[in-house]
Scaffold this motif. Sequence first.
Motif, PDB file in Angstrom:
ATOM      1  N   THR A   2       0.828  -1.193   0.000  1.00  0.00           N
ATOM      2  CA  THR A   2       0.000   0.000   0.000  1.00  0.00           C
ATOM      3  C   THR A   2       0.868   1.252   0.000  1.00  0.00           C
ATOM      4  O   THR A   2       1.849   1.338   0.739  1.00  0.00           O
ATOM      5  N   GLU A   3       0.506   2.215  -0.836  1.00  0.00           N
ATOM      6  CA  GLU A   3       1.233   3.490  -0.899  1.00  0.00           C
ATOM      7  C   GLU A   3       1.019   4.260   0.404  1.00  0.00           C
ATOM      8  O   GLU A   3      -0.108   4.376   0.883  1.00  0.00           O
ATOM      9  N   PRO A   4       2.088   4.771   1.006  1.00  0.00           N
ATOM     10  CA  PRO A   4       1.935   5.544   2.245  1.00  0.00           C
ATOM     11  C   PRO A   4       1.155   6.840   2.000  1.00  0.00           C
ATOM     12  O   PRO A   4       1.136   7.374   0.895  1.00  0.00           O
ATOM     13  N   THR A   5       0.503   7.333   3.041  1.00  0.00           N
ATOM     14  CA  THR A   5      -0.195   8.615   2.981  1.00  0.00           C
ATOM     15  C   THR A   5       0.794   9.701   3.366  1.00  0.00           C
ATOM     16  O   THR A   5       1.300   9.721   4.486  1.00  0.00           O
ATOM     17  N   TRP A   6       1.071  10.608   2.437  1.00  0.00           N
ATOM     18  CA  TRP A   6       2.072  11.648   2.642  1.00  0.00           C
ATOM     19  C   TRP A   6       1.427  12.912   3.189  1.00  0.00           C
ATOM     20  O   TRP A   6       0.350  13.307   2.779  1.00  0.00           O
ATOM     21  N   ARG A   7       2.116  13.564   4.142  1.00  0.00           N
ATOM     22  CA  ARG A   7       1.686  14.851   4.698  1.00  0.00           C
ATOM     23  C   ARG A   7       2.777  15.873   4.438  1.00  0.00           C
ATOM     24  O   ARG A   7       3.945  15.627   4.716  1.00  0.00           O
ATOM     25  N   LYS A   8       2.384  17.026   3.930  1.00  0.00           N
ATOM     26  CA  LYS A   8       3.343  18.084   3.630  1.00  0.00           C
ATOM     27  C   LYS A   8       3.610  18.910   4.889  1.00  0.00           C
ATOM     28  O   LYS A   8       2.721  19.150   5.695  1.00  0.00           O
ATOM     29  N   GLU A  21       7.832  16.151   2.693  1.00  0.00           N
ATOM     30  CA  GLU A  21       6.616  15.434   3.038  1.00  0.00           C
ATOM     31  C   GLU A  21       7.023  14.224   3.862  1.00  0.00           C
ATOM     32  O   GLU A  21       8.103  13.669   3.670  1.00  0.00           O
ATOM     33  N   ALA A  23       5.550  10.470   5.630  1.00  0.00           N
ATOM     34  CA  ALA A  23       4.538   9.417   5.726  1.00  0.00           C
ATOM     35  C   ALA A  23       4.922   8.500   6.871  1.00  0.00           C
ATOM     36  O   ALA A  23       6.090   8.144   7.031  1.00  0.00           O
ATOM     37  N   THR A  25       4.331   4.896   8.712  1.00  0.00           N
ATOM     38  CA  THR A  25       3.836   3.517   8.750  1.00  0.00           C
ATOM     39  C   THR A  25       4.502   2.913   9.982  1.00  0.00           C
ATOM     40  O   THR A  25       4.530   3.563  11.014  1.00  0.00           O
ATOM     41  N   SER A  33       9.021  17.341  -1.578  1.00  0.00           N
ATOM     42  CA  SER A  33       7.692  17.544  -2.159  1.00  0.00           C
ATOM     43  C   SER A  33       7.744  17.948  -3.630  1.00  0.00           C
ATOM     44  O   SER A  33       6.768  17.784  -4.350  1.00  0.00           O
TER      45      SER A  33
END
Length: 58
Positions: A2-8, A21, A23, A25, A33
């Motif tokens: 699963t692709e990680p959810t990235w936060r800027k 950014e 992420a 896990t 970014s």
Amino acid sequence: MTEPTWRKSSYSDSSGGDCVEVATTSTIHIRDSKRPDAEYVTVSPATWASFVSHLAVV
């Protein structure tokens, strides 16, 4: 995988939108970014906590 959810970074908006950014896990992933398709760095949660703690002092 699963692709990680990235936060800027919250600082991205004030610096023209280009920053890092992160992420989370079981490990911490960090990327530029401006280059979301490029490689990224992976560190342990302990390493990330130490890094962020150091930034708070600087």
